[in-house]
Motif scaffolding. Structure first.
Motif, PDB file in Angstrom:
ATOM      1  N   CYS A   8      84.025 -11.264   7.734  1.00 28.68           N
ATOM      2  CA  CYS A   8      85.148 -11.488   8.646  1.00 28.68           C
ATOM      3  C   CYS A   8      86.251 -11.337   8.151  1.00 28.68           C
ATOM      4  N   GLY A   9      87.092 -10.639   9.052  1.00 27.13           N
ATOM      5  CA  GLY A   9      88.486 -10.155   8.850  1.00 27.13           C
ATOM      6  C   GLY A   9      88.183  -8.509   8.298  1.00 27.13           C
ATOM      7  N   THR A  10      89.027  -7.943   7.796  1.00 20.79           N
ATOM      8  CA  THR A  10      88.890  -6.564   7.267  1.00 20.79           C
ATOM      9  C   THR A  10      88.340  -6.325   6.207  1.00 20.79           C
TER      10      THR A  10
ATOM     11  N   LEU B  26      80.199 -14.905  18.132  1.00 16.50           N
ATOM     12  CA  LEU B  26      80.712 -16.148  18.093  1.00 16.50           C
ATOM     13  C   LEU B  26      81.828 -15.838  17.101  1.00 16.50           C
ATOM     14  N   ARG B  27      81.831 -15.198  16.152  1.00 14.46           N
ATOM     15  CA  ARG B  27      82.874 -14.935  15.066  1.00 14.46           C
ATOM     16  C   ARG B  27      84.019 -14.185  15.917  1.00 14.46           C
ATOM     17  N   ARG B  28      83.693 -13.161  16.839  1.00 17.55           N
ATOM     18  CA  ARG B  28      84.713 -12.442  17.416  1.00 17.55           C
ATOM     19  C   ARG B  28      85.303 -13.386  18.291  1.00 17.55           C
TER      20      ARG B  28
ATOM     21  N   GLN C  46      85.306 -22.082   5.597  1.00 17.47           N
ATOM     22  CA  GLN C  46      85.018 -21.956   4.252  1.00 17.47           C
ATOM     23  C   GLN C  46      84.887 -20.502   3.607  1.00 17.47           C
ATOM     24  N   ALA C  47      85.122 -19.480   4.488  1.00 19.16           N
ATOM     25  CA  ALA C  47      85.086 -18.034   3.777  1.00 19.16           C
ATOM     26  C   ALA C  47      86.011 -18.001   2.654  1.00 19.16           C
TER      27      ALA C  47
ATOM     28  N   PHE D 181      96.564 -10.270  10.823  1.00 17.33           N
ATOM     29  CA  PHE D 181      96.120 -11.287  11.483  1.00 17.33           C
ATOM     30  C   PHE D 181      95.071 -12.056  10.797  1.00 17.33           C
ATOM     31  N   ASP D 182      94.343 -11.165  10.037  1.00 13.72           N
ATOM     32  CA  ASP D 182      93.340 -11.867   8.965  1.00 13.72           C
ATOM     33  C   ASP D 182      94.048 -13.017   8.135  1.00 13.72           C
ATOM     34  N   LEU D 183      95.077 -12.510   7.537  1.00 15.56           N
ATOM     35  CA  LEU D 183      95.791 -13.418   6.791  1.00 15.56           C
ATOM     36  C   LEU D 183      96.117 -14.676   7.612  1.00 15.56           C
TER      37      LEU D 183
END
Length: 249
Positions: free
Chosen positions: A160-162, A17-19, A100-101, A61-63
């Protein structure tokens, strides 16, 4: 909730789901925001993102999705409005967790036999169990990493993210609030046997207070990532690394 299911099984479901959510959100980042994030990381050539590898592109993309610089709106919020999941579903919990991460620093202790990675948050030393299939690979116990954690369930901390490899050089620059550098980037691995140097930096109460304040301030993820880039910890950077050190092909 799923108390009768192992954390590993729940992690596998939430990871899918995260992906999905991060992939769909990344499609909703406006070009202006992509450019701002890439400029902040020195990965913009004036017309487009110019990374040397997938990890650098993922950092941009994470940002844009979760923590943009330049007063841009978060793409994860656009995703939530465009495709709201069924309230109370696991997708809904994962989406809320991503929204909320928070980005922070952790030290890795190693893979646990029962699953997950044993770690502690920096600078407060709070113990963590992080669920990530790749986090402990190629990182020695005590390694310093910058990453973002999301909790879709109370006992399930997921990256989540890098995940950005750091060392005492990076921590010192953060504490000194060294501005972004413009000079050459020479690829570098984190310093080996760096534990004592990290301990010395974190032993100072003033340093711990400052690091806590920095982590709470806007733009901390971009600051940490750019620091790693400037030190060469994220590999060669097109336009900043000598051409002979860039990937060929």
């Amino acid at each position: 909730m799923s108390e009768d299911v192992t954390p590993a099984a729940r992690y596998a479901r939430y990871a899918a789901l995260r992906r999905h959510l991060l992939t769909e959100s990344s499609k909703r980042i406006p070009l202006a925001s992509v450019a701002s994030q890439a400029r902040a990381l020195s990965l913009w050539d004036g017309k487009q993102v110019r990374p040397a590898d997938e990890m650098q592109l993922a950092a941009v993309f994470d940002l844009g999705v979760l923590d943009p610089v330049g007063e841009h709106h978060r793409a994860i919020e656009r995703q939530a409005r465009a495709e709201p999941p069924l309230p109370g579903s696991e997708e809904d919990r994962m989406l809320r967790a991503l929204m909320q991460a928070r980005f922070g620093l952790v030290r890795i202790h190693g893979q646990r036999a029962e699953g997950g990675v044993a770690a502690e948050s920096v600078p407060d030393g709070a113990p963590l169990v992080i669920w990530d299939n790749h986090l402990a690979r190629n990182r020695a116990p005590g390694a310093l990493v910058g990453l973002r954690l999301a909790w879709p369930e109370e006992d399930l901390a997921m990256t989540c993210g890098t995940a950005i490899s750091l060392d005492s050089r990076a921590l010192e620059r953060l504490l000194l609030e060294t501005p972004p550098q413009r000079g050459p980037v020479i690829p570098s691995l984190p310093l080996p046997e760096d534990g004592p140097a990290l301990e010395r930096l974190l032993a100072e109460p003033a340093a711990r207070l400052k690091l806590t304040a920095l982590a709470r301030a806007p733009g901390f993820a971009a600051r940490v990532t750019r620091t790693a880039i400037d030190l060469g910890l994220m590999g060669p950077i097109p336009g900043r690394t000598p051409p002979e050190m860039l990937p060929q092909g």
